[in-house]
Each structure stands twice: as C-alpha cells, then as structure tokens.
Scaffold this motif. Structure first.
Motif, PDB file in Angstrom:
ATOM      1  N   ARG A  92      51.673  32.965  36.764  1.00  0.00           N
ATOM      2  CA  ARG A  92      50.666  33.936  36.339  1.00  0.00           C
ATOM      3  C   ARG A  92      51.196  34.740  35.164  1.00  0.00           C
ATOM      4  O   ARG A  92      52.341  35.160  35.154  1.00  0.00           O
ATOM      5  CB  ARG A  92      50.351  34.865  37.492  1.00  0.00           C
ATOM      6  N   CYS A  94      50.733  38.177  33.235  1.00  0.00           N
ATOM      7  CA  CYS A  94      50.151  39.511  33.384  1.00  0.00           C
ATOM      8  C   CYS A  94      49.754  40.062  32.020  1.00  0.00           C
ATOM      9  O   CYS A  94      50.420  39.822  31.025  1.00  0.00           O
ATOM     10  CB  CYS A  94      51.156  40.449  34.052  1.00  0.00           C
ATOM     11  N   THR A  95      48.658  40.811  32.012  1.00  0.00           N
ATOM     12  CA  THR A  95      48.204  41.439  30.780  1.00  0.00           C
ATOM     13  C   THR A  95      48.956  42.748  30.555  1.00  0.00           C
ATOM     14  O   THR A  95      49.469  43.343  31.495  1.00  0.00           O
ATOM     15  CB  THR A  95      46.694  41.724  30.851  1.00  0.00           C
ATOM     16  N   GLU A 147      47.739  52.469  37.748  1.00  0.00           N
ATOM     17  CA  GLU A 147      48.697  51.514  38.355  1.00  0.00           C
ATOM     18  C   GLU A 147      49.408  52.070  39.595  1.00  0.00           C
ATOM     19  O   GLU A 147      50.600  51.878  39.775  1.00  0.00           O
ATOM     20  CB  GLU A 147      49.727  51.049  37.327  1.00  0.00           C
ATOM     21  N   ARG A 173      47.524  46.021  45.377  1.00  0.00           N
ATOM     22  CA  ARG A 173      47.918  45.487  44.076  1.00  0.00           C
ATOM     23  C   ARG A 173      48.286  44.023  44.225  1.00  0.00           C
ATOM     24  O   ARG A 173      48.661  43.572  45.302  1.00  0.00           O
ATOM     25  CB  ARG A 173      49.067  46.289  43.468  1.00  0.00           C
ATOM     26  N   GLU A 175      50.468  40.784  41.873  1.00  0.00           N
ATOM     27  CA  GLU A 175      51.765  40.768  41.188  1.00  0.00           C
ATOM     28  C   GLU A 175      51.726  41.415  39.813  1.00  0.00           C
ATOM     29  O   GLU A 175      52.778  41.690  39.237  1.00  0.00           O
ATOM     30  CB  GLU A 175      52.322  39.345  41.078  1.00  0.00           C
ATOM     31  N   CYS A 176      50.533  41.701  39.288  1.00  0.00           N
ATOM     32  CA  CYS A 176      50.423  42.299  37.951  1.00  0.00           C
ATOM     33  C   CYS A 176      49.922  43.736  37.958  1.00  0.00           C
ATOM     34  O   CYS A 176      50.519  44.590  37.317  1.00  0.00           O
ATOM     35  CB  CYS A 176      49.488  41.463  37.074  1.00  0.00           C
ATOM     36  N   HIS A 177      48.819  43.986  38.642  1.00  0.00           N
ATOM     37  CA  HIS A 177      48.155  45.282  38.544  1.00  0.00           C
ATOM     38  C   HIS A 177      47.580  45.702  39.888  1.00  0.00           C
ATOM     39  O   HIS A 177      47.466  44.899  40.809  1.00  0.00           O
ATOM     40  CB  HIS A 177      46.977  45.209  37.544  1.00  0.00           C
TER      41      HIS A 177
END
Length: 190
Positions: A92, A94-95, A147, A173, A175-177
């Motif tokens: 994945r 993340c942004t 976050e 959450r 793994e990113c956000h």
C-alpha cells in the motif's frame, strides 16, 4: 466434477475432454500466472502429426468447442474470482495528506438548518481539541483532530441553545490514516 479448496475459481481442462473446475486464487501474481498458463495451454493444444486429416479436423472442432466452453467458464471464474479479492497484492502506498478524525455537522433540531457559529470540542480522556469550522450556509462543518484515533465525546455549544454531548464516537485507523467518522449533532433552543 468440481473440487473446492478456496472460494476463487479457475477452470482447468484435462486431456480427456472433461472439464474440471478447481478453485485457486485469482488475486495477485499467482492467480494472474495460473490464468495465463491455463489459457495458453488450451490455446496451444498441439496437433498430432501422425493423425489423418479427418482426425485433425475432429481435433480442431473439439478444440473449438472446448475453447467456447472454456471461454465462458473463464469469464465467469474471472468475474467471481476477481470480485472476491479482499486485499491488494501490492504494498500500500500512503498519501501525504493529513486526515481529520471527525467531521461534525451541527443543525438546529427544529428547522434542520446548519449552525455555522457553534463551538464544537472533541474530548478523549485528558485530550481536548476545538474542531475547526469550514464553509458557511449549507456547507458548514467542523473537523479535527488531525490523524488521531480514539473514542471521543463531542460537545457542541451555542448561545441560545442547550449544550449537547455525544459520547462513544470511535475513530479507527488503517496503516496510513485515520478513518474519518461523520457525525450530526442536533441542538435544541433553550
């Protein structure tokens, strides 16, 4: 004959003109390889050089019939198998954006009109943060904290209205956000 070892289907053809439907994952590199090798093996069915012309014609006709049946099975298997892919096979990405945990809309309980000048606070244990107002009119919302996962109590106040507290709003959450939770709070005039 149908064998089942998983919930994803890939049709397989045997050398004796009977079809076997076995279940293997279509997700990921293994599934893509098995589909490709399966289809290639059916298309590349080698004719026997020692067969007579009529025998080769029958083999070609049989292969065409197999391909028609296999194409139908393959289309159904691909649709069902790929539709069930739960997890991506690639890592994945993340942004680089910041996501607010809560998006709160405050409305007047009697009219349903949005209230854009309320004070909205998110509380989680000793943590407390005023949510930021965005927009005006029909577009106004309050959002924050950025976050931060947790179990929140959201308190909304405005002069001329009763204070309302909504408890137990859980924000998780991945793994990113954080995964934002949208909440609507109704304030009664008081």
């Amino acid at each position: 004959m149908v064998r089942s070892s998983s919930r994803f289907a890939t049709p397989h053809i045997s050398a004796r003109s009977s079809f076997t439907l076995s279940f293997t994952p279509l997700c990921g590199p293994t599934g893509r390889t098995s589909l490709r090798s399966f289809y290639t093996s059916v298309l590349a069915y080698p004719p026997n050089e020692k067969q007579s012309f009529r025998s080769r014609e029958r083999s070609a006709a049989l292969t065409r019939m197999r391909l028609t049946a296999v194409s139908s099975l393959l289309a159904a298997a691909a649709f069902l198998g790929l539709a069930g892919c739960d997890e991506p096979t690639d890592p994945r990405v993340c942004t680089a954006i910041a996501v607010d945990a809560l998006v709160v809309t405050v409305v007047d309980a009697s009219s349903g009109q949005r209230i854009c000048d309320a004070k909205v606070v998110a509380l989680d244990g000793s943590f407390s943060e005023d949510l930021r107002p965005f927009g005006s009119g029909q577009d106004c919302t309050y959002s924050g904290p950025t976050e931060r996962a947790g179990v929140y109590a959201i308190r909304a106040t405005k002069v001329g209205y009763e204070t309302v507290t909504m408890n137990g709003v859980r924000v998780t959450r991945d793994e990113c956000h954080v995964i934002p939770v949208m909440v609507t709070i109704q304030l009664k005039k008081g």
